[in-house]
Design a protein around this motif. Structure first.
Motif, PDB file in Angstrom:
ATOM      1  N   ALA A  45       6.813   1.743   4.913  1.00  0.00           N
ATOM      2  CA  ALA A  45       7.367   2.855   6.054  1.00  0.00           C
ATOM      3  C   ALA A  45       7.841   2.128   7.189  1.00  0.00           C
ATOM      4  CB  ALA A  45       5.925   3.517   6.385  1.00  0.00           C
ATOM      5  N   LYS A  47       1.157   3.989  -1.362  1.00  0.00           N
ATOM      6  CA  LYS A  47       1.992   2.745  -1.656  1.00  0.00           C
ATOM      7  C   LYS A  47       3.497   3.090  -1.406  1.00  0.00           C
ATOM      8  CE  LYS A  47       0.817  -0.802  -2.052  1.00  0.00           C
ATOM      9  NZ  LYS A  47       0.685  -1.841  -1.231  1.00  0.00           N
ATOM     10  N   ARG A  48       4.190   2.580  -0.328  1.00  0.00           N
ATOM     11  CA  ARG A  48       5.388   2.598  -0.011  1.00  0.00           C
ATOM     12  C   ARG A  48       5.594   1.818   1.023  1.00  0.00           C
ATOM     13  NH1 ARG A  48       6.004   6.768   4.461  1.00  0.00           N
ATOM     14  NH2 ARG A  48       3.927   7.153   5.366  1.00  0.00           N
ATOM     15  N   SER A 101      10.977   5.889   5.085  1.00  0.00           N
ATOM     16  CA  SER A 101      10.108   5.614   4.085  1.00  0.00           C
ATOM     17  C   SER A 101      10.797   5.451   2.710  1.00  0.00           C
ATOM     18  CB  SER A 101       9.091   6.964   3.557  1.00  0.00           C
ATOM     19  OG  SER A 101       8.205   6.569   2.662  1.00  0.00           O
ATOM     20  N   GLN A 102      10.671   4.088   1.998  1.00  0.00           N
ATOM     21  CA  GLN A 102      11.327   3.796   1.105  1.00  0.00           C
ATOM     22  C   GLN A 102      10.432   3.025  -0.033  1.00  0.00           C
ATOM     23  OE1 GLN A 102      13.498   2.722   4.029  1.00  0.00           O
ATOM     24  NE2 GLN A 102      11.321   2.355   4.612  1.00  0.00           N
ATOM     25  N   TYR A 103      10.856   3.021  -1.202  1.00  0.00           N
ATOM     26  CA  TYR A 103       9.938   2.461  -2.408  1.00  0.00           C
ATOM     27  C   TYR A 103       8.736   3.163  -2.521  1.00  0.00           C
ATOM     28  CZ  TYR A 103      12.872  -1.510  -1.700  1.00  0.00           C
ATOM     29  OH  TYR A 103      13.942  -2.967  -2.008  1.00  0.00           O
ATOM     30  N   GLU A 104       9.032   4.677  -2.521  1.00  0.00           N
ATOM     31  CA  GLU A 104       7.805   5.507  -2.813  1.00  0.00           C
ATOM     32  C   GLU A 104       7.622   5.865  -4.365  1.00  0.00           C
ATOM     33  OE1 GLU A 104       9.009   9.209  -0.831  1.00  0.00           O
ATOM     34  OE2 GLU A 104       8.588   8.455   1.260  1.00  0.00           O
ATOM     35  N   GLY A 105       6.576   5.947  -4.776  1.00  0.00           N
ATOM     36  CA  GLY A 105       5.922   6.651  -5.793  1.00  0.00           C
ATOM     37  C   GLY A 105       5.887   5.436  -6.908  1.00  0.00           C
ATOM     38  N   THR A 112      -0.328   3.096   2.796  1.00  0.00           N
ATOM     39  CA  THR A 112      -0.785   3.742   1.937  1.00  0.00           C
ATOM     40  C   THR A 112      -0.639   5.257   2.341  1.00  0.00           C
ATOM     41  OG1 THR A 112      -2.818   2.437   1.856  1.00  0.00           O
ATOM     42  CG2 THR A 112      -3.309   4.701   1.010  1.00  0.00           C
ATOM     43  N   ASP A 115       4.029  -2.222   4.476  1.00  0.00           N
ATOM     44  CA  ASP A 115       3.600  -1.483   3.182  1.00  0.00           C
ATOM     45  C   ASP A 115       2.125  -0.861   3.668  1.00  0.00           C
ATOM     46  OD1 ASP A 115       1.069  -2.628   1.578  1.00  0.00           O
ATOM     47  OD2 ASP A 115       2.138  -4.608   2.358  1.00  0.00           O
ATOM     48  N   CYS A 172       5.505  -1.510  -6.794  1.00  0.00           N
ATOM     49  CA  CYS A 172       5.674  -1.459  -5.366  1.00  0.00           C
ATOM     50  C   CYS A 172       5.673  -2.777  -4.509  1.00  0.00           C
ATOM     51  CB  CYS A 172       4.162  -0.601  -4.947  1.00  0.00           C
ATOM     52  SG  CYS A 172       2.466  -1.414  -5.770  1.00  0.00           S
ATOM     53  N   ARG A 173       5.705  -2.249  -3.509  1.00  0.00           N
ATOM     54  CA  ARG A 173       6.242  -3.475  -2.500  1.00  0.00           C
ATOM     55  C   ARG A 173       5.187  -4.148  -1.589  1.00  0.00           C
ATOM     56  NH1 ARG A 173       9.095  -5.079  -6.038  1.00  0.00           N
ATOM     57  NH2 ARG A 173      10.054  -6.677  -4.616  1.00  0.00           N
TER      58      ARG A 173
END
Length: 455
Positions: free
Chosen positions: A270, A267-268, A287-291, A265, A263, A297-298
């Motif tokens: 990568a 926040k995502r 890249s996942q869990y963006e925005g 910066t 995780d 956030c994870r």
């Protein structure tokens, strides 16, 4: 004070020599701080991320090098000298005592309950992982034996244990020692050394350990050893994959290629491909869990494979308060990972059974995986109602238009335990079986369980 581009403009006001270097190498920092006073509270590294056009990479790198050289040449202050001597004395006086009267011969796992090694001492392998080699299991993690909530010690090196049955563990001592000479070094006992992971590099024959340094640093320290049991020595400090600051992470090896998922910066989560020696990254692959904002956030990143698929488990973000997990699946280690929901089944706590996973590993010869997790504050357990309230309080701070919390719930959140002031030497472990149903991982609670219970 640790010298480098993690310093803020406000930090620099305390040291005329360091301030002069910033004015020489990066005058834009002073201009930004005067135009936007809030910028004086953020690190130079962070400011570069927000305004790369004002802070050319070459200038920032030159400043970082100059600041580190300046800091290395400064003698230790009287205060730092006293800290070093105090920890050296602690190390010299400390002996691991055997307590045969407390020793237990285990034949089952007891999630959340104290777990003693074969000397009768609490196992100190927090935020850790298990590695199998030559038919022997090795469990390693953060040594919290001195982290009592009163001492400033966060982690006293990385400890390792060995076992042939996964129930009973022999203490092998520290495989990565704390740095007791440099208070600014990343392995100094007061630094936030978290979640070590070890992988083997066939190309070099080395065992490579990555360790996350939390708090303001938000970076990695990377170590190597010729054998799994160490000793490990530092090969890189203050490592930022492609320049980004980092949080929780995991590593996985696929043949000659290894991957880092972290995780980061902004926040995502990568994914990065590692270099052939596994000591740096070469490129971002997914890249996942963006925005997302807290608590959605994870963090708590964990990787494993099953049935040709690749899996990622993460936790939410509510500080050190446990929260719900989420699983995601991909076809390859290059991702992208697609979320498929919380793997914890019938979890009335809404907090991953009051724990956070640091690793999932397969048990050879069985259709079974074990989820390795920490219960950092066993005296402060959540139920579903309090977990939901804390989650809404955190969400309301970031998305007040969508989430509301009562004054009573805000008070509950404010009164939640602070890990820095808790005795985490008493933290326990939650090892639970992970199985698959319809391609989805499932973790169910057991007060006690045995490997023999599963085929």
């Amino acid at each position: 004070m640790k010298y480098g581009i993690n310093l803020t403009w406000n930090d620099l006001q305390k040291d005329a020599g360091a301030l002069a270097l910033v004015r020489q190498y990066l005058p834009a920092m002073e201009a930004l701080a005067s135009q936007a006073p809030g910028a004086a509270r953020i690190a130079i590294r962070t400011a570069q991320g927000y305004a790369p056009q004002m802070f050319p990479a070459g200038q920032v790198a030159a400043l970082d090098k100059a600041l580190k050289a300046y800091g290395a040449a400064k003698p230790l202050s009287a205060e730092d000298t006293a800290r070093v001597e105090r920890y050296r004395a602690l190390q010299a006086a400390h002996k691991v005592e055997a307590h045969p009267e407390r020793a237990v011969r285990y034949d089952a796992f007891h999630p959340g309950r104290p777990w003693l090694d074969t000397n009768g001492n609490p196992i100190q392998a927090h935020g850790g992982a298990v590695y199998q080699e030559d038919g022997v299991w090795y469990w390693y993690g953060e040594n919290k034996e001195f982290t009592d909530g009163k001492s400033p010690i966060w982690t006293w090196g990385i400890r390792m244990y060995r076992s042939t049955d996964l129930y009973n563990w022999q203490d092998l001592g520290l495989v990565a020692l704390p740095n007791l000479t440099n208070p600014d070094g990343n392995l100094f006992p007061e630094k936030y050394v978290d979640r070590p992971h070890i992988i083997h590099c066939a190309a070099t024959g080395k065992y490579v350990m990555w360790v996350k340094i939390s708090s303001a640093e938000g970076c990695f320290t990377i170590l190597q050893a010729d054998r799994l049991q160490g000793p490990y020595t530092v090969v890189a400090e203050d490592y930022y994959p492609l320049g980004g600051s980092v949080g929780d992470f995991d590593l996985v090896v696929n043949g000659t290629q290894a991957y880092l998922y972290v995780d980061t910066t902004p926040k995502r989560v990568a994914g990065f491909a590692l270099a052939p020696d596994f000591c740096s990254v070469t490129q971002e692959v997914s890249s996942q869990y963006e925005g997302l904002t807290p608590p959605f956030c994870r963090e708590g990143v964990t990787l494993f494979a099953h049935g040709g698929k690749k899996y990622l488990i993460t936790s939410g973000t509510t500080g050190y308060t446990p929260n719900q997990s989420d699983a995601a699946v991909a076809d390859t280690w290059a991702g992208p990972f697609v979320p498929i929901g919380d793997p914890h089944v019938n979890d009335g706590t809404m907090a991953s059974f009051n724990s956070q996973i640091s690793q999932v590993f397969p048990v050879p010869g069985k259709n079974l995986y074990i989820a390795v997790a920490d219960r950092w504050m066993p005296d402060h357990l959540l139920d579903g109602k309090s977990a939901d309230a804390i989650r809404r309080v955190v969400a309301s701070h970031y998305q007040p238009q969508h989430y509301k919390a009562t004054a009573q719930e805000e008070q509950l959140f404010a009164a939640r335990p602070d890990l820095e002031r808790n005795d985490t030497s008493r933290s326990t472990y939650v090892w639970l079986p992970l199985t698959f149903v319809g391609g989805k991982p499932e973790i169910r609670w057991y007060d006690s369980w045995r490997l023999e219970d599963f085929a």
